[in-house]
Design an enzyme around this catalytic site. Sequence first.
Site, PDB file in Angstrom:
ATOM      1  N   HIS A   1      -6.235  -2.616   8.990  1.00  0.00           N
ATOM      2  CA  HIS A   1      -7.223  -3.662   9.234  1.00  0.00           C
ATOM      3  C   HIS A   1      -6.526  -4.930   9.713  1.00  0.00           C
ATOM      4  O   HIS A   1      -6.558  -5.989   9.063  1.00  0.00           O
ATOM      5  CB  HIS A   1      -8.038  -3.910   7.969  1.00  0.00           C
ATOM      6  CG  HIS A   1      -8.965  -2.774   7.637  1.00  0.00           C
ATOM      7  ND1 HIS A   1      -8.507  -1.559   7.174  1.00  0.00           N
ATOM      8  CD2 HIS A   1     -10.323  -2.675   7.709  1.00  0.00           C
ATOM      9  CE1 HIS A   1      -9.557  -0.760   6.967  1.00  0.00           C
ATOM     10  NE2 HIS A   1     -10.653  -1.406   7.287  1.00  0.00           N
TER      11      HIS A   1
ATOM     12  N   GLU B   1      -3.311   3.598   5.483  1.00  0.00           N
ATOM     13  CA  GLU B   1      -3.589   2.157   5.465  1.00  0.00           C
ATOM     14  C   GLU B   1      -4.753   1.903   4.524  1.00  0.00           C
ATOM     15  O   GLU B   1      -5.486   2.824   4.153  1.00  0.00           O
ATOM     16  CB  GLU B   1      -3.926   1.650   6.868  1.00  0.00           C
ATOM     17  CG  GLU B   1      -5.186   2.269   7.490  1.00  0.00           C
ATOM     18  CD  GLU B   1      -6.496   1.621   7.090  1.00  0.00           C
ATOM     19  OE1 GLU B   1      -6.477   0.448   6.628  1.00  0.00           O
ATOM     20  OE2 GLU B   1      -7.552   2.264   7.207  1.00  0.00           O
TER      21      GLU B   1
ATOM     22  N   SER C   1     -10.634   3.465   9.635  1.00  0.00           N
ATOM     23  CA  SER C   1     -11.231   2.994   8.388  1.00  0.00           C
ATOM     24  C   SER C   1     -12.202   4.059   7.858  1.00  0.00           C
ATOM     25  O   SER C   1     -11.809   5.187   7.588  1.00  0.00           O
ATOM     26  CB  SER C   1     -11.914   1.643   8.603  1.00  0.00           C
ATOM     27  OG  SER C   1     -12.341   1.078   7.383  1.00  0.00           O
TER      28      SER C   1
END
Length: 309
Positions: free
Chosen positions: A270, A200, A105
Amino acid sequence: MITQQIGIAIVAPAGQALDPCAVDRGIARLEQYGCLVHNYYDHTGIHERFGGTDQGRLDQLAAAIADPDVQIIMALRGGYGTTRLLPHIDFEAIAASGKLVVGFSDVTAIHMGLMALTGALSYAGPMIAGDFGAREAVQFTLSNFWQCLAGPTHTITECVAGNPCIDEAGTVWGGNLAMIVSLLGTPYFPRIDGGILYLEDIGEHPYRVERMLLQLHQAGILERQRAIVLGDFSGYKLAPNDNGYDFDTMLAHLRATLPVPVIQGLSFGHIPRRVTIPFGAQGRLVSHDDGFTLSLSDYPTLRQAGHCG
């Protein structure tokens, strides 16, 4: 499995722990694996939405780098805040230490900067708060991490239909799409030719995903890659004016527009069940009618340092 004690440092380069008890659970779970945990995060020192002031978070990272008993520097969680630190992070010290930075992330910014400025590799892997500190840990996620660390190779296998059939090899890199796009034009964006780019994101509407990928394309990044591998892109809600423009529609447009094949279905993002990917490893991506494999090699492991057997 682990046969010698591994030193793991906990640092918060971005957000604070939303559940302070997750830190205690994460430490306890790591200790069950035989790890020696060095916690440099102090929940009483949180600042605004961050896991400390900017200087405080830099101090956490510096302490972890300097600790001779630490082999792994694991992020507390993502969120936001890592890009604020980039000009002040001692990337050369991280590379020289041989320590493995682990997270995903927002931590994508550290992976990118470390590769761009030093050529050193890192790990897109689990974090303390959401993975090791989860109330109910996902065994696949944790096991995949330890397997990857043990090396010397790591293979990701996904069963998903509808992808183009390809056989490509190159440097595996990527992470959070918004973070990667935010680093375009900065010193922290590595030049990788012939790469396999994994991506992502969370809460990004299909049109924003398309816009960011088109930005990478128009900046000349994607034409230098062998393939794009999409992980999870959930957490958004379509609006009435989308009028059928959903993720699949967007994906079809990208596949018709981009100069490289686009594969989807990677268990990364996630989501609770997630693979670990060494950022900068050499990879071979083989996609067929009912799935694909991503075989990884030539990345740093704890086995090389004598910490895994």
